[in-house]
Design an enzyme around this catalytic site. Structure first.
Site, short mmCIF file in Angstrom:
data_model
loop_
_atom_site.label_atom_id
_atom_site.label_comp_id
_atom_site.label_asym_id
_atom_site.label_seq_id
_atom_site.Cartn_x
_atom_site.Cartn_y
_atom_site.Cartn_z
N SER A 87 0.82 -1.21 0.00
CA SER A 87 0.00 0.00 0.00
C SER A 87 0.86 1.27 0.00
O SER A 87 1.58 1.52 -0.95
CB SER A 87 -0.94 -0.05 1.20
OG SER A 87 -1.82 1.02 1.19
N ASP A 230 -2.17 6.37 -3.27
CA ASP A 230 -1.10 5.62 -2.63
C ASP A 230 -0.75 4.44 -3.53
O ASP A 230 -1.29 4.30 -4.64
CB ASP A 230 -1.50 5.18 -1.22
CG ASP A 230 -2.61 4.16 -1.22
OD1 ASP A 230 -3.44 4.19 -2.15
OD2 ASP A 230 -2.67 3.32 -0.30
N ASP A 232 -1.38 1.26 -3.76
CA ASP A 232 -2.39 0.31 -4.27
C ASP A 232 -3.70 1.01 -4.62
O ASP A 232 -4.73 0.35 -4.84
CB ASP A 232 -2.60 -0.85 -3.30
CG ASP A 232 -3.19 -0.43 -1.96
OD1 ASP A 232 -3.01 0.75 -1.60
OD2 ASP A 232 -3.82 -1.26 -1.30
#
Ligand code: MG
Length: 445
Positions: A87, A230, A232
């Protein structure tokens, strides 16, 4: 839970997150998925590997996709999934996130079952005849974009003739968001829009200090809005048309203000900004607070819905916003589209919308630690400071001290070896003082 933090498992690649460890996570999850399935289980995998096959699952390899695209696929196909992602964490990190067959992150009780198997090395291996099959699926990005397009008001956005500057931060959103915003009828310019796991252009966390490229692009391209994801792409952070950073808390408050009606409930985390509290009060809605992290917020929304509450919007000031009627999952592209809808519907600029929720100053700092002892000493110091103060104390997650004209929160990160310190006040000096005083107490340790 020992292994699953506030957003799945995370760690430095090849130190904590070795291929063997990721394999054990996959086998534990696959064993639980298989135990729950009526027939031979199928699993969606957001990166290629073979461990889930060894425990008898058929594997759909869907390639590099945003986390919300895997969630959309899992829901559509009715199969659980795993995604290999860290992430927003720095490039050296990796992680695993587990998703149920409803497209929603696994709740804490389900994660505990996986963790129990992982800690006990209790995997249910298939024999050679029932080892799972593996299929490559190439249509997931395209289907995700189509679904997004069907879920937003395209007409309003098309008519508004919006120019978007987009910074997917070399993450998986590079593959889907530019096309999505173009098909929505926006004019799109991009930076850092080639997927690259080394993140050469910027760190994957979309915080103000990492978004100088995007602010410059907004100004040079004369864009109406800057959008950053971000790694992901389940989060969206904005830059206004002047090239100024929009606080994530202000964007959340604006999206919530457009959505909340009297009697509704919204959920946020213990570091909630007064901006959202003000919006909730104004709407006559109710605010519930959880520990920080999307898993906690989602688990609470599920409980509230079972109890009959209406939860149209929820989330945190880090750009992770949930619209549970769309899906009980964070989605950076969908969140950005809802913000663009706001611009289109109100015919106002991003800076005007953000200014409705301005007037607060937020500070966020990290105090690193090197081992569990040091971590405990830092938290003990925070507790002592909390007990010794005359502020209202909240201990949902760490120690939050509310002083009336501002607040400060100290809590250990769920994904990195740092203690996080947050402060907010209307007055910048007051916010700095609250943060300084707490940081001094911690640094003395
Ligand atoms: Mg994320």
């Amino acid at each position: 839970m020992k292994i699953f933090g506030s957003s799945g498992v995370r760690g430095v690649a090849n130190e904590e997150l070795t291929p063997a460890f990721v394999g054990r996570v996959a086998m534990a999850a696959g064993s639980v998925y298989a135990a729950d399935a009526d027939s031979r289980p199928r699993v969606a995998l957001g990166r290629r590997e073979r461990f889930a096959q060894s425990v008898g699952c058929d594997v759909d390899r869907i390639g590099v996709v945003p986390t919300p695209a895997l969630q959309a696929y899992a829901e559509r196909e009715g199969i659980p999934g795993l995604i290999i992602t860290a992430s927003h964490n720095p490039p050296e990190y990796n992680g695993v996130k587990l998703v149920g067959s409803d497209g929603v992150e696994l709740a804490r009780d389900a994660l505990e079952r996986v963790e129990d198997r992982l800690l006990a090395d209790r995997f249910t291996f298939a024999d050679w005849e029932t080892t799972g099959e593996s299929h490559r699926i190439d249509t997931v990005q395209e289907e995700y974009v189509t679904e997004l397009l069907n879920r937003v008001h395209r007409g309003d956005i098309e008519a508004a003739d919006v120019r978007i500057a987009l910074d997917p931060g070399h993450g998986a959103g590079s593959l889907t968001s530019p096309g999505f915003f173009r098909e929505l009828g926006c004019d799109v310019v991009t930076v850092n829009a080639q997927p690259d796991g080394r993140f050469p252009g910027r760190d994957p966390e979309p915080v103000e200090e990492n978004l100088a490229d995007l602010r410059r692009l907004v100004r040079t391209a004369d864009a109406d809005l800057g959008v950053a994801h971000d790694g992901d792409a389940d989060r969206a952070i904005f830059v206004d048309e002047t090239g100024a950073h929009v606080e994530g808390d202000a964007a959340l408050a604006a999206l919530a203000a457009a959505e909340l009606e009297a009697g509704d409930t919204t959920v946020s985390a213990v570091n909630v900004s007064q901006r959202l509290v003000d919006v909730v009060d104004e709407a006559g809605a109710t605010l519930e607070l959880t520990s920080i992290g999307s898993t906690n917020i989602i688990t609470r929304i599920q409980r509230l819905r079972r109890e009959g509450a209406t939860v149209p919007v929820a989330g945190e000031g880090n750009g992770g916003v949930l619209f549970p009627n769309y899906r009980l999952a964070r989605d950076g592209a969908y969140t950005a589209a809802r913000f663009i809808e706001l611009l289109a519907a109100t015919k106002r600029t991003a800076s005007e919308i953000a200014a409705d929720h301005g007037g607060y100053h937020n500070i966020r700092r990290n105090v690193g630690y090197s081992d569990d002892d040091e971590r405990e000493r830092l938290l003990a110091a925070a507790e002592e400071a909390a007990r010794g103060s005359d502020a209202d104390l909240t201990t949902i997650d760490g120690y939050r001290l509310d002083y009336g004209d501002g607040w400060v929160l100290v809590r250990p990160s769920g994904t990195e070896p740092v203690v996080r310190l947050y402060a907010e006040a209307r007055d910048r000096d007051r916010a700095e003082k609250l943060a300084d005083a707490m940081e001094t107490d911690l640094r003395e340790v």
